[in-house]
Design an enzyme around this catalytic site. Structure first.
Site: not given
Ligand code: ADP
Length: 398
Positions: A10, A89, A178, A239, A384
């Site tokens: 990743n 990823r 996601h 966020r 993941e």
């Protein structure tokens, strides 16, 4: 134990996270984190058999240097020859990819085409892919896209109510994120509840530093809260999530801020951090709220309230709700947030089992709603990396 191992990478613009997994057992044999990959003090830290050590990358402070160091580490531990394939990823596959793919030149060109949709991430993934292809020679490489699972969303869920020409010209629409986590968690939830996933209407909340929610019915994504970018939707660590878009002109006129500054404010200084004026970390906020900190208490309440509102609206997309699933660092560990969310959703008949909620933490899956509750609330840890490893093994014919 399988003889064949999968390397999962990743890559960020200056970082590289890696893990070597046994695809059959999910065991992680080695993990690494390369950082500062554009600076003279670049390094990579390896964790193997519970021990950590760091290797200096000053002679080659880039992704190729990091992958080469990883290769040497694997050789030193006799793991190199067992690596059978590499999974990457990739944040955005746009509308080009609705599932994982074996990487060839066309796929590299496809990931390049999606750079406008993930301008920070996709170029970094390409650095990692090219470095892995160079250093590991003939091994198959597979791209696993965060957006792929969401490609089944119907048009009315992914289309913004703005002139349609902008979609045709620029691909401006909801893509979500996601997706790899949702795919894993949807499968795991069905397995855990002993149901066929096609018969389950699920609303899944992935609550990490970034947080989003998705409606899954018929085993497919029907809608999700993140949009063109990860800024839309739930309150997150830093966020804002959904906000009146007029905040841009308001701040430009009243606070003399430009687009870059406002975008930065909404992405990096808002959410739990902005409200609490303390931290983006849910654990810290819970600790301070328990001591009476007003900002921390408000941050938790807004986080839970907005999440509960989203659960209700996502139930429209899934045509009802059989299972409410919590995952991600906060979803898997914060019984407080889960309890508040279930409280707000009491009108659905959802009732918390407080003991079960307390027990389903630190990697433990569990049903956390009371028996007889018409909606089953459940905690399912995500993985993941394992999902990427599974796709990589399958597409590499292993
Ligand atoms: P990322 O999106 O970076 O992968 P994670 O899924 O690891 O994030 O989630 C990180 C979040 O999970 C942080 O806000 C952290 O405080 C929260 N978290 C982890 N453990 C706990 C805990 N025991 N209680 C409350 N929150 C927790």
């Amino acid at each position: 134990m399988s003889n064949k191992l999968i390397l999962v990478l990743n890559c960020g613009s200056s970082s590289m996270k890696g893990a070597v997994l046994d695809n059959d057992t999910g065991e992680v044999l080695l993990s690494c984190l390369g950082d500062k990959l554009i600076l003279p003090d670049a390094f990579i830290t390896f964790k193997i058999n519970g021990e950590k050590h760091t290797v200096d990358l000053k002679d080659k402070p880039n992704h190729t240097g990091a992958v080469e160091a990883l290769l040497h580490e694997l050789e030193a531990h006799g793991l190199r020859d067992r690596i059978a394939a590499i999974g990457h990823r990739v944040v955005s596959g746009g509308e080009l990819y609705s599932e994982s793919v074996l990487i060839d030149n066309d796929v590299i060109a496809g990931i390049e085409k999606c750079i406008t949709l993930a301008p920070l991430h996709n170029p970094a993934h390409l650095l990692g892919i090219r470095a892995a292809m160079k250093v590991f020679g003939s091994l198959p490489n597979v791209a696993v896209f965060d957006t792929a699972f969401h490609q089944t969303m119907p048009e009315h869920a992914y289309t913004y109510a703005i002139p349609r020409e902008l979609y045709r010209k620029y691909g401006l629409r909801r893509y979500g994120a996601h997706g790899t986590s949702y795919r894993f968690v949807a499968d795991e939830t069905a397995r855990f509840l002993g149901k066929d996933k096609k018969d389950l209407r699920m609303v899944i909340a992935h609550l990490g530093n970034g947080a989003s929610i998705a409606a899954v019915a018929n085993g497919q994504c029907q809608d999700t809260s993140m949009g063109l970018t990860p800024l839309e939707g739930l309150v997150m660590g830093t966020r804002s999530g959904d906000i009146d878009p007029s905040v841009f002109s308001f701040l430009a006129q009243n606070a003399n801020m430009n687009i870059t500054q406002i975008t930065d404010l909404l992405n990096k200084k808002s959410g739990l951090l902005g409200i609490s004026e303390l931290s983006n970390d849910c654990r810290t906020i819970e600790e301070e709220a328990a001591k009476g900190h007003e900002g921390a208490k408000l941050a938790l309440e807004i986080f839970a309230y907005r999440l509960a509102k989203y659960v209700a609206s996502m139930s429209v997309a899934s045509g009802g709700i059989d299972a409410l699933v919590f995952t991600g660092g906060i979803g898997e560990n914060s019984n407080l947030i889960r309890s508040k969310v279930m409280g707000y959703l009491g009108f659905l008949g959802l009732k918390e089992d407080a003991k079960a909620n307390e027990a389903a933490r630190f990697g433990n899956a569990g049903i956390i709603s009371a028996e007889g509750s018409p909606v089953c609330a459940v905690v399912i840890p995500t993985n993941e990396e394992l999902m990427i490893a599974h796709d990589t093994a399958r597409l590499s014919g292993l």
